[in-house]
Enzyme design. Structure first.
Site, short mmCIF file in Angstrom:
data_model
loop_
_atom_site.label_atom_id
_atom_site.label_comp_id
_atom_site.label_asym_id
_atom_site.label_seq_id
_atom_site.Cartn_x
_atom_site.Cartn_y
_atom_site.Cartn_z
N GLY A 173 -2.39 -53.53 -15.98
CA GLY A 173 -2.36 -54.25 -17.25
C GLY A 173 -1.74 -55.64 -17.10
CB SER A 203 6.02 -50.79 -24.44
OG SER A 203 7.07 -50.27 -23.64
CG HIS A 218 1.07 -46.71 -24.70
ND1 HIS A 218 0.23 -47.72 -24.29
CD2 HIS A 218 2.22 -46.87 -23.99
CE1 HIS A 218 0.86 -48.48 -23.42
NE2 HIS A 218 2.06 -47.99 -23.21
CG MET A 278 5.95 -45.47 -14.35
SD MET A 278 7.64 -45.93 -14.02
CE MET A 278 8.05 -46.78 -15.52
N GLY A 279 3.30 -42.38 -17.08
CA GLY A 279 3.16 -41.37 -18.12
C GLY A 279 3.61 -41.88 -19.48
N GLY A 297 -2.62 -48.39 -24.65
CA GLY A 297 -2.69 -49.39 -23.58
C GLY A 297 -3.14 -48.74 -22.27
CG HIS A 298 -0.58 -45.96 -20.29
ND1 HIS A 298 0.38 -45.58 -21.19
CD2 HIS A 298 0.08 -46.57 -19.28
CE1 HIS A 298 1.57 -45.94 -20.75
NE2 HIS A 298 1.42 -46.55 -19.59
CD GLN A 328 3.49 -53.31 -12.44
OE1 GLN A 328 4.59 -52.79 -12.42
NE2 GLN A 328 2.49 -52.81 -13.14
NE ARG A 365 11.91 -48.97 -20.39
CZ ARG A 365 11.32 -49.28 -19.24
NH1 ARG A 365 10.23 -50.01 -19.22
NH2 ARG A 365 11.82 -48.85 -18.09
P1 AMP Z 1 3.60 -48.06 -17.09
O1 AMP Z 1 3.28 -46.63 -17.40
O2 AMP Z 1 4.40 -48.74 -18.15
O3 AMP Z 1 4.12 -48.26 -15.70
O4 AMP Z 1 2.20 -48.82 -17.12
C1 AMP Z 1 1.11 -48.39 -16.35
C2 AMP Z 1 0.01 -49.42 -16.44
O5 AMP Z 1 -0.36 -49.58 -17.81
C3 AMP Z 1 0.45 -50.82 -15.94
O6 AMP Z 1 -0.64 -51.40 -15.24
C4 AMP Z 1 0.73 -51.54 -17.23
O7 AMP Z 1 0.58 -52.94 -17.13
C5 AMP Z 1 -0.33 -50.95 -18.14
N1 AMP Z 1 0.06 -51.11 -19.56
C6 AMP Z 1 1.23 -50.78 -20.14
N2 AMP Z 1 1.23 -51.13 -21.45
C7 AMP Z 1 0.03 -51.70 -21.70
C8 AMP Z 1 -0.59 -52.29 -22.84
N3 AMP Z 1 0.04 -52.36 -24.00
N4 AMP Z 1 -1.85 -52.77 -22.71
C9 AMP Z 1 -2.50 -52.71 -21.53
N5 AMP Z 1 -1.97 -52.18 -20.40
C10 AMP Z 1 -0.74 -51.68 -20.48
#
Ligand code: AMP
Length: 283
Positions: free
Chosen positions: A145, A183, A31, A27-28, A33-34, A151, A185
């Site tokens: 992730g 995150s 960070h 969702m953009g 993690g992405h 999810q 957030r």
């Molecule tokens: P989101 O943008 O929050 O919808 O996350 C997109 C993808 O990134 C999802 O598969 C999440 O599980 C993964 N993700 C988000 N935060 C992290 C993190 N801290 N470490 C690893 N993957 C992450």
């Protein structure tokens, strides 16, 4: 690296790719993690497509859709630096055709629990948009992730039950130095909230050490996690110890019987909702 906004343009780019293609749905507000998902994707495929789309159907009426952070310019630069082949950043009308009636994915029962209990309809929206992205991008594999553990379990069920020809690659959670899961957030936390946000991580670690010390009653472990989260000035949305594959509640946390367990927590700090989890393996 290319950037496209329409399904027609994406399909043209996709047709030109040879070799294995990995999808990284996001969702953009990217960070580390992405970016780690892009790294994993690059090791598994020849090309990586990153989707950047704040999906309205996975937000409830009173949730933070309007203020969800958006910075496509920065996201595109990060994807390019991480070695992605392309970014697909469609508009809401491109993904949800205004004149076409909605077709929903019927999600498994576990989707009504934990996150789904706090966010009714959340996983309907997640599965619908992920299935759309699979149909549009036709990836060989997709990276998700473990940070969003429930999810991941639900997407794996959807892929298996609907015979989708996509391999799912689960990726480890990337954390800040003190253990807070990264995150999009987290940027909304003020200094004091940021210090206390680590309570989720502490609760999960305590759950693990209780189980390792021989505590077998899930309720005792769950209560301990809730107490730790509250002590960090957070409202507890849930603190649960579950079966790692089915996410069903456990009668007893006997790792010699079930192999491992997963502790999942969600807390609210002011208007910011945070979640985390930890798989508890035998010592
Ligand atoms: P989101 O943008 O929050 O919808 O996350 C997109 C993808 O990134 C999802 O598969 C999440 O599980 C993964 N993700 C988000 N935060 C992290 C993190 N801290 N470490 C690893 N993957 C992450």
């Amino acid at each position: 690296m290319w950037l496209v906004n329409t399904i027609a343009a994406l399909r043209e780019k996709r047709r030109a790719l040879s070799g294995r293609v990995a999808l990284v749905p996001t969702m953009g507000a990217l960070h580390r993690g992405h970016l780690s998902l892009i790294d994993v994707a690059r090791t598994l495929a020849d090309h990586v497509i990153v989707t950047v789309f704040v999906n309205p159907t996975q937000f409830g009426a009173h949730e933070d859709l309007a203020r969800y952070p958006r910075d496509l310019g920065a996201d595109v630069k990060l994807c390019e630096a991480a070695g992605a082949t392309g970014v697909f950043a469609p508009s809401v009308d491109e993904m949800y055709l205004p004149k076409v009636p909605a077709c929903e994915v019927v999600v498994p029962a576990i989707a009504a629990d934990l996150e789904g209990r706090c966010r009714p309809g959340h996983f309907d929206g997640v599965c619908r948009v992920v299935l759309k992205f699979f149909n549009i991008c036709e990836p060989d594999l997709a990276c998700f992730g473990r940070k969003d553990y429930q999810q991941l379990v639900i997407i794996q069920a959807m892929v298996a039950d609907l015979h989708l020809d996509v391999a799912i690659a689960p990726c480890p959670t990337i954390r800040e130095g003190d253990g807070l899961a990264m995150s999009s957030r987290n940027r909304f936390l003020d200094d004091d909230q940021r210090r206390h946000a680590i309570g989720l991580h502490h609760a999960l670690r305590e759950a693990e050490s209780m189980v390792h010390r021989g505590e077998m009653d899930p309720a005792v472990v769950e209560n301990a996690m809730s107490r730790i989260i509250r002590a960090h000035h957070m409202d507890v949305e849930y603190a649960a110890l579950r079966h790692p594959m089915t996410l069903r509640a456990l009668d007893s946390v006997d790792l010699s019987m079930i192999g491992s367990a997963v502790a999942l927590v969600a807390g609210r700090m002011g208007s910011v909702r945070l979640l985390d989890n930890r798989v508890i393996e035998p010592v």
